[in-house]
Enzyme design. Sequence first.
Site, PDB file in Angstrom:
ATOM      1  N   GLU A   1       0.829  -1.215   0.000  1.00  0.00           N
ATOM      2  CA  GLU A   1       0.000   0.000   0.000  1.00  0.00           C
ATOM      3  C   GLU A   1       0.863   1.264   0.000  1.00  0.00           C
ATOM      4  OE1 GLU A   1      -3.614   0.439   0.011  1.00  0.00           O
ATOM      5  OE2 GLU A   1      -2.742   2.348  -0.554  1.00  0.00           O
TER       6      GLU A   1
ATOM      7  N   ASP B   1       0.922   4.399  -2.586  1.00  0.00           N
ATOM      8  CA  ASP B   1       0.548   5.768  -2.194  1.00  0.00           C
ATOM      9  C   ASP B   1       1.648   6.762  -2.575  1.00  0.00           C
ATOM     10  OD1 ASP B   1      -1.560   4.418  -1.099  1.00  0.00           O
ATOM     11  OD2 ASP B   1      -1.168   4.985   0.981  1.00  0.00           O
TER      12      ASP B   1
ATOM     13  N   SER C   1      -7.576   3.138  -3.158  1.00  0.00           N
ATOM     14  CA  SER C   1      -6.388   3.501  -2.391  1.00  0.00           C
ATOM     15  C   SER C   1      -5.313   4.121  -3.275  1.00  0.00           C
ATOM     16  CB  SER C   1      -5.859   2.298  -1.620  1.00  0.00           C
ATOM     17  OG  SER C   1      -5.510   1.267  -2.494  1.00  0.00           O
TER      18      SER C   1
ATOM     19  N   ASP D   1     -18.419  14.692 -15.060  1.00  0.00           N
ATOM     20  CA  ASP D   1     -19.480  13.850 -14.512  1.00  0.00           C
ATOM     21  C   ASP D   1     -19.308  12.436 -15.060  1.00  0.00           C
ATOM     22  OD1 ASP D   1     -21.728  13.015 -13.237  1.00  0.00           O
ATOM     23  OD2 ASP D   1     -23.139  14.216 -14.421  1.00  0.00           O
ATOM     24  N   ILE D   2     -19.368  11.468 -14.193  1.00  0.00           N
ATOM     25  CA  ILE D   2     -19.195  10.080 -14.623  1.00  0.00           C
ATOM     26  C   ILE D   2     -20.528   9.361 -14.506  1.00  0.00           C
ATOM     27  CG2 ILE D   2     -17.971   7.933 -14.083  1.00  0.00           C
ATOM     28  CD1 ILE D   2     -15.597   9.849 -13.516  1.00  0.00           C
TER      29      ILE D   2
ATOM     30  N   GLY E   1     -24.961  13.960 -12.583  1.00  0.00           N
ATOM     31  CA  GLY E   1     -24.904  14.598 -11.267  1.00  0.00           C
ATOM     32  C   GLY E   1     -24.225  13.675 -10.260  1.00  0.00           C
TER      33      GLY E   1
END
Length: 605
Positions: free
Chosen positions: A280, A284, A522, A563-564, A582
């Site tokens: 992780e 990051d 993540s 917008d997805i 929206g």
Amino acid sequence: MLGQRSILASCVALLGAQSALASPQPESPAVGPADGSTVVHASVIFHQPRLEEAETLLLEISNPQSDKFGQYLDRQALEELFAPSEESQRKVLEWLESAGIETKQARLRKASASIEFPATISQMEGLLKTEYQMSHDSRTGKRQLTSSAHIIPKGLEDHVHFVTVTAGAPVEPNKPNLKRRSQPSAVSPLALRDTHTPTDLRNCSLSWTPSCIRDLYGIPLGTEAAPNNSMGIFGYGDAYNQADLDNFWGKYVEFIPQGTAPTVNSINGATAPGPRVDGEQILDLQMAYPIVWPQEVVVFQTPYNNRGGIGNAFLDAVDAEYCTFDGGDDPVLDVTYPIFGGWQGPAMCGTYNVTNVVSISYAPDEKDLTPHYVQRQCTEWMKLALRGVTVLVASGDTGVQGGMGCMLGPGGVTSFSPLFPGSCPYVTAVGATQVDFNGSEAQEVAVYDPKHNFYSGGGFSNVNAQPAYQKEAVAKYFSAHDPKYPEGTYNKSGRAFPDVALLGANVTISDRMEIVVSGGTSAAAPLFGAMINRINDERLLAGKKPIGFLNQILYQHPEVFTDITVNNNPGCGTEGFQAAEGWDPVTGLGSPKFPALRDLLVNLP
Ligand SMILES: *[C@@H]1O[C@H](CO)[C@@H](O)[C@H](O)[C@H]1NC(C)=O
Ligand SMILES: *[C@@H]1O[C@H](CO)[C@@H](O)[C@H](O)[C@H]1NC(C)=O
Ligand SMILES: *[C@@H]1O[C@H](CO)[C@@H](O)[C@H](O)[C@H]1NC(C)=O
Ligand SMILES: *[C@@H]1O[C@H](CO)[C@@H](O)[C@H](O)[C@H]1NC(C)=O
Ligand SMILES: *[C@@H]1O[C@H](CO)[C@@H](O)[C@H](O)[C@H]1NC(C)=O
Ligand SMILES: CC(=O)N[C@H]1CO[C@H](CO)[C@@H](O)[C@@H]1O
């Protein structure tokens, strides 16, 4: 090994496995009546009548249309806001005196809304009309006081939330109570050839390198670094290694010098660099650094624990008032120090300064925590927001299902499982997208990866109420896209998430010296955090303050998002929610149009 599957999901799975291991106790502790003359440490925890006021204040401070915009609270102002009223203090002192407790030694802690004092067990028994038992756990060496329910007298109920009593210093533990973690379930990574800087986004689809990501969102390279604006990344057990960072810088981010590494704020003995557990931290750092550079990164490294709680060790380490706030950390869900073979304590408390931006890629299921745990920690995220800190949290990688699966709701209804702290209204919850191509046309859609059961985490909190800033957007969603699941499937009046979503599929990283693709919400959270950090950089260089709590501004400005509207986030035997025009509980407001977001936020006062 890490594949394109969400790392967040494997961490959550790990947590569940660990709490199952931790429950059976080999020996039951010896119990007996407590000696009445023993001196114990007691705290009265006040109700906080001003919590609502604090929320109202936050919504003013973070509203560009308010005169109070950007007027973050300093430590003293926060203390005053959370302090119990004069009347509450007076009544409690009278109550203690009536039980013969010496109040000269009592210490008021304003920001944690508590009063702490030494007393004998007999005095406490008189005060609370109860009897104490002392148990001694030979396995951990811990002494613990237990009692039947205590009674708070009439007339004090509106002032006192509860009372805690702890025995003196514990005896040294003599047996380990930390188990080694098991390996998280993993997906084989897809090893890829090194790719080159593309000019055509199609060349990015199998491997989103930092330059591909900058092209996708229109993020220019950073040039200047404002002082004191490092980006914060929450670390938990897993640690990075320098060789991977250098490999990645060398191949994809040549402007970052070899040897570049984050500053590590070690919390309760946790360190980095160090052994890789789930990949992780390496993800990051490789998401954030190429965007924030020449800004630096700070890792707040906390130890892995097998208790299920996440975040409190970090919050204690950056806010001394949180350590005892509202009764303090949970003895079941958080680690109590010293711990055999680990940190000998005490737990760090107010040791570090928090950064202006903090990104968190870990999240337990809200249902595995107590409502008190969730509310206490959520109030602390609000305190950070009141101080002007922006917190980004991954929304989860398994759609509506949460890390540990669905719940059986009332009436046998299968109900969705939201993740925390993304389900707290004072953080910005970040979902994931992928980029699909239709010919040469790139279209960002909600991540939809059945092979790895990877879907953007979204839904509704069962503990935290829906904040005002999103009510209209949520109502609009339901007016046209109510999936009409049975009552009890999810809580329509809860905090809805995510707030935003961005790329979390097929991102390129170096992991164990191999170039692989990874992903997850993540990956998306530190990427968005890095964008905000860049924006803060410009604000600071222009003599402004950091942008602070984002959500209210974001919901006021849907135009700075793409917008997805394609794909959904299945789970719990349902299709989950559908992404739509929206805001929606799959991709929130959408993915950032960086130049527009930057212009908006940099130009605010
Ligand atoms: C990008 O892809 C196109 C075809 O989609 C190909 O012609 C071109 O060579 C690729 N460019 C690079 C740098 O790989
Ligand atoms: C990710 O890469 C794999 C090949 O490794 C490809 O099959 C898949 O379509 C890609 N996913 C997206 C969303 O681009
Ligand atoms: C935290 O910041 C203050 C100033 O805001 C500074 O005086 C102090 O040294 C910093 N502490 C740490 C641990 O960096
Ligand atoms: C792909 O683009 C073509 C031409 O613009 C369009 O007719 C078609 O509907 C698109 N397909 C999808 C799946 O969006
Ligand atoms: C739904 O959420 C609200 C607000 O957080 C809460 O008051 C209520 O108890 C919740 N209902 C259920 C059934 O969880
Ligand atoms: C409060 C704080 O951290 N101040 C630092 C800001 O950055 C300058 C330059 O890097 C440091 O000298 C200060 O100590």
